[in-house]
Structure formats: C-alpha cells, structure tokens
Design a protein around this motif. Sequence first.
Motif, PDB file in Angstrom:
ATOM      1  N   SER A   4      71.569 -81.701  28.620  1.00 15.84           N
ATOM      2  CA  SER A   4      70.767 -81.579  27.396  1.00 15.84           C
ATOM      3  C   SER A   4      70.971 -82.787  26.493  1.00 15.84           C
ATOM      4  N   GLU A   5      72.189 -83.310  26.444  1.00 10.20           N
ATOM      5  CA  GLU A   5      72.458 -84.507  25.643  1.00 10.20           C
ATOM      6  C   GLU A   5      71.765 -85.719  26.245  1.00 10.20           C
ATOM      7  N   LEU A   6      71.798 -85.809  27.569  1.00  8.01           N
ATOM      8  CA  LEU A   6      71.123 -86.921  28.244  1.00  8.01           C
ATOM      9  C   LEU A   6      69.621 -86.878  27.996  1.00  8.01           C
ATOM     10  N   ILE A   7      69.052 -85.700  28.046  1.00 11.15           N
ATOM     11  CA  ILE A   7      67.608 -85.561  27.794  1.00 11.15           C
ATOM     12  C   ILE A   7      67.281 -85.965  26.362  1.00 11.15           C
ATOM     13  N   LEU A   8      68.124 -85.583  25.403  1.00 10.11           N
ATOM     14  CA  LEU A   8      67.888 -85.985  24.016  1.00 10.11           C
ATOM     15  C   LEU A   8      67.968 -87.504  23.856  1.00 10.11           C
ATOM     16  N   ALA A  10      67.413 -89.705  26.235  1.00  7.91           N
ATOM     17  CA  ALA A  10      66.231 -90.238  26.924  1.00  7.91           C
ATOM     18  C   ALA A  10      64.976 -90.085  26.065  1.00  7.91           C
ATOM     19  N   LEU A  11      64.838 -88.935  25.418  1.00  3.64           N
ATOM     20  CA  LEU A  11      63.687 -88.730  24.528  1.00  3.64           C
ATOM     21  C   LEU A  11      63.724 -89.723  23.360  1.00  3.64           C
ATOM     22  N   GLY A  12      64.894 -89.897  22.781  1.00  2.00           N
ATOM     23  CA  GLY A  12      65.026 -90.835  21.668  1.00  2.00           C
ATOM     24  C   GLY A  12      64.674 -92.249  22.074  1.00  2.00           C
ATOM     25  N   PRO A 125      81.969 -90.425  29.893  1.00  2.60           N
ATOM     26  CA  PRO A 125      81.998 -89.871  31.247  1.00  2.60           C
ATOM     27  C   PRO A 125      80.571 -89.506  31.667  1.00  2.60           C
ATOM     28  N   ILE A 126      79.915 -90.421  32.349  1.00  2.00           N
ATOM     29  CA  ILE A 126      78.498 -90.273  32.635  1.00  2.00           C
ATOM     30  C   ILE A 126      78.190 -90.800  34.035  1.00  2.00           C
ATOM     31  N   ASN A 127      77.278 -90.169  34.719  1.00  2.00           N
ATOM     32  CA  ASN A 127      76.777 -90.687  35.991  1.00  2.00           C
ATOM     33  C   ASN A 127      75.620 -91.622  35.645  1.00  2.00           C
ATOM     34  N   ILE A 128      75.823 -92.910  35.776  1.00  2.00           N
ATOM     35  CA  ILE A 128      74.826 -93.888  35.333  1.00  2.00           C
ATOM     36  C   ILE A 128      73.521 -93.758  36.109  1.00  2.00           C
ATOM     37  N   TRP A 129      73.604 -93.402  37.379  1.00  2.00           N
ATOM     38  CA  TRP A 129      72.380 -93.317  38.193  1.00  2.00           C
ATOM     39  C   TRP A 129      71.504 -92.143  37.759  1.00  2.00           C
ATOM     40  N   VAL A 130      72.123 -91.014  37.505  1.00  2.00           N
ATOM     41  CA  VAL A 130      71.373 -89.854  36.995  1.00  2.00           C
ATOM     42  C   VAL A 130      70.807 -90.202  35.613  1.00  2.00           C
ATOM     43  N   SER A 131      71.615 -90.867  34.809  1.00  2.00           N
ATOM     44  CA  SER A 131      71.205 -91.205  33.447  1.00  2.00           C
ATOM     45  C   SER A 131      70.003 -92.135  33.425  1.00  2.00           C
ATOM     46  N   ILE A 132      70.068 -93.219  34.204  1.00  2.00           N
ATOM     47  CA  ILE A 132      68.937 -94.161  34.153  1.00  2.00           C
ATOM     48  C   ILE A 132      67.693 -93.563  34.793  1.00  2.00           C
ATOM     49  N   PHE A 133      67.884 -92.708  35.805  1.00  2.00           N
ATOM     50  CA  PHE A 133      66.719 -92.039  36.382  1.00  2.00           C
ATOM     51  C   PHE A 133      66.070 -91.123  35.358  1.00  2.00           C
ATOM     52  N   ALA A 134      66.874 -90.358  34.634  1.00  2.00           N
ATOM     53  CA  ALA A 134      66.331 -89.445  33.620  1.00  2.00           C
ATOM     54  C   ALA A 134      65.606 -90.235  32.525  1.00  2.00           C
ATOM     55  N   THR A 139      60.591 -91.622  30.183  1.00  2.00           N
ATOM     56  CA  THR A 139      59.786 -92.686  29.581  1.00  2.00           C
ATOM     57  C   THR A 139      58.472 -92.857  30.328  1.00  2.00           C
ATOM     58  N   PHE A 140      58.519 -92.817  31.658  1.00  2.00           N
ATOM     59  CA  PHE A 140      57.290 -92.920  32.448  1.00  2.00           C
ATOM     60  C   PHE A 140      56.306 -91.836  32.042  1.00  2.00           C
ATOM     61  N   PHE A 141      56.802 -90.607  32.011  1.00  2.00           N
ATOM     62  CA  PHE A 141      55.939 -89.475  31.678  1.00  2.00           C
ATOM     63  C   PHE A 141      55.369 -89.603  30.263  1.00  2.00           C
ATOM     64  N   LEU A 142      56.244 -89.848  29.283  1.00  2.00           N
ATOM     65  CA  LEU A 142      55.778 -89.916  27.893  1.00  2.00           C
ATOM     66  C   LEU A 142      54.863 -91.103  27.638  1.00  2.00           C
ATOM     67  N   SER A 143      55.117 -92.225  28.293  1.00  2.00           N
ATOM     68  CA  SER A 143      54.254 -93.394  28.105  1.00  2.00           C
ATOM     69  C   SER A 143      52.878 -93.164  28.708  1.00  2.00           C
ATOM     70  N   THR A 144      52.850 -92.557  29.880  1.00  2.00           N
ATOM     71  CA  THR A 144      51.565 -92.258  30.521  1.00  2.00           C
ATOM     72  C   THR A 144      50.770 -91.271  29.675  1.00  2.00           C
ATOM     73  N   VAL A 145      51.432 -90.192  29.268  1.00  2.00           N
ATOM     74  CA  VAL A 145      50.773 -89.189  28.432  1.00  2.00           C
ATOM     75  C   VAL A 145      50.386 -89.795  27.080  1.00  2.00           C
ATOM     76  N   GLY A 146      51.262 -90.626  26.531  1.00  3.64           N
ATOM     77  CA  GLY A 146      50.976 -91.265  25.248  1.00  3.64           C
ATOM     78  C   GLY A 146      49.706 -92.095  25.278  1.00  3.64           C
ATOM     79  N   ALA A 147      49.530 -92.866  26.348  1.00  4.62           N
ATOM     80  CA  ALA A 147      48.318 -93.684  26.462  1.00  4.62           C
ATOM     81  C   ALA A 147      47.080 -92.794  26.544  1.00  4.62           C
ATOM     82  N   LEU A 148      47.187 -91.707  27.299  1.00  6.48           N
ATOM     83  CA  LEU A 148      46.047 -90.791  27.422  1.00  6.48           C
ATOM     84  C   LEU A 148      45.772 -90.058  26.110  1.00  6.48           C
TER      85      LEU A 148
END
Length: 183
Positions: A4-8, A10-12, A125-134, A139-148
């Motif tokens: 949940s912290e990672l998602i926040l 990522a959203l920010g 203490p973070i898994n960088i690969w999971v973090s950058i993927f999230a 960002t991909f999703f929000l940017s695509t939706v944002g443009a639309l």
Amino acid sequence: MHISELILIALGLSMDAFAVSLSNGMVIPDLRLRDALKFGLFFGFFQMLMPLIGWLAGRMFSTYIATFDHWVAFILLGYIGIKMIIEAKNKEEAQGNTHFRIMLVLAIATSIDALAAGITFAFMPINIWVSIFAIGAITFFLSTVGALLGKKAGAALGHHAQVGGGILLVAMGFKILIEHLFF
C-alpha cells in the motif's frame, strides 16, 4: 515497505506524468488511442528507469549515510512533493504534440522526481524490481488514461492531480521519518 505504501509512492510520482498527459490530451487535435499509449510508454518507461538509477547510486553510498537515511528520505520526498505543489500553481505543461523529441523531454522532466525517490529506496527494505515495475505500470496506466481524459476534461483536473501527488509524497516522507525516529 508494504504494498500500500509502494502504491501511494507510485501514485504520487505518476501525478506529474498524468497532469502532462491530461493537458496534452486537451490540446492535441484528434487524439487517438495510439497517441495516448505513446504517453503511457514514454512516461512509464522513464518512471521505471529513474528510480533504478537513483537506487543504484544510493546503494553505492549507503554505508556512508546509513545513520541518517531516514532524514534523507524525509527531505527528498518532502522536497519533491512541495516542488510538485508549487509547480502545479506556476506552469502550464501542455506541448500539444507527440513528436519523439518532445515526448522524450517531457518524460525525462516528469521522472526527475522518481530519480530522487529511487535514492531513498536504497535506504529502505524494498524489492527494487517490484517497486520500479509498480511505479512504471501505474504511470503507464495513468498517463494513458490521462491523455484520453484530457480530450474530455477541463484544465483544472491537471492542476489538482499534481497537487495531490505532491501531498502524497510529503505525507510518505513524514511517515518514514516518524517510523525511524519513534518505532
């Protein structure tokens, strides 16, 4: 770090890219799905790349600053968040096209914050690969939706999205500081 912290985070971090995509979507005549996906790919890729670069740099220096890493995270996230809030009030991001050079500049500019966030990841203490993927996926999703959405939404939404992202990052900085100082 909890998911949940990672998602926040990522959203920010993705709010700059969302706001730029939204504002461009408002001014690009005949915006198509292909154009919106281009925003998602450019912004999502750089939002993945920059935290990885920051994390690698932070890991190289982590032994030197481990005693005050929570302050580094607090200051960087707070600075990024406040900067996003101020910039939301002071500039207009819309460029109005999807040419490669403009997309590249916008993607790099909106991902500088993610570079700084990546530095803070080196001290957590973070898994960088999971973090950058999230971060990249959100960002991909929000940017695509944002443009639309930009095709249909008013300019005010872009400003509010960036302010919201800044507030999320400042709050995460405070949370990290409080956890390290008191728990």
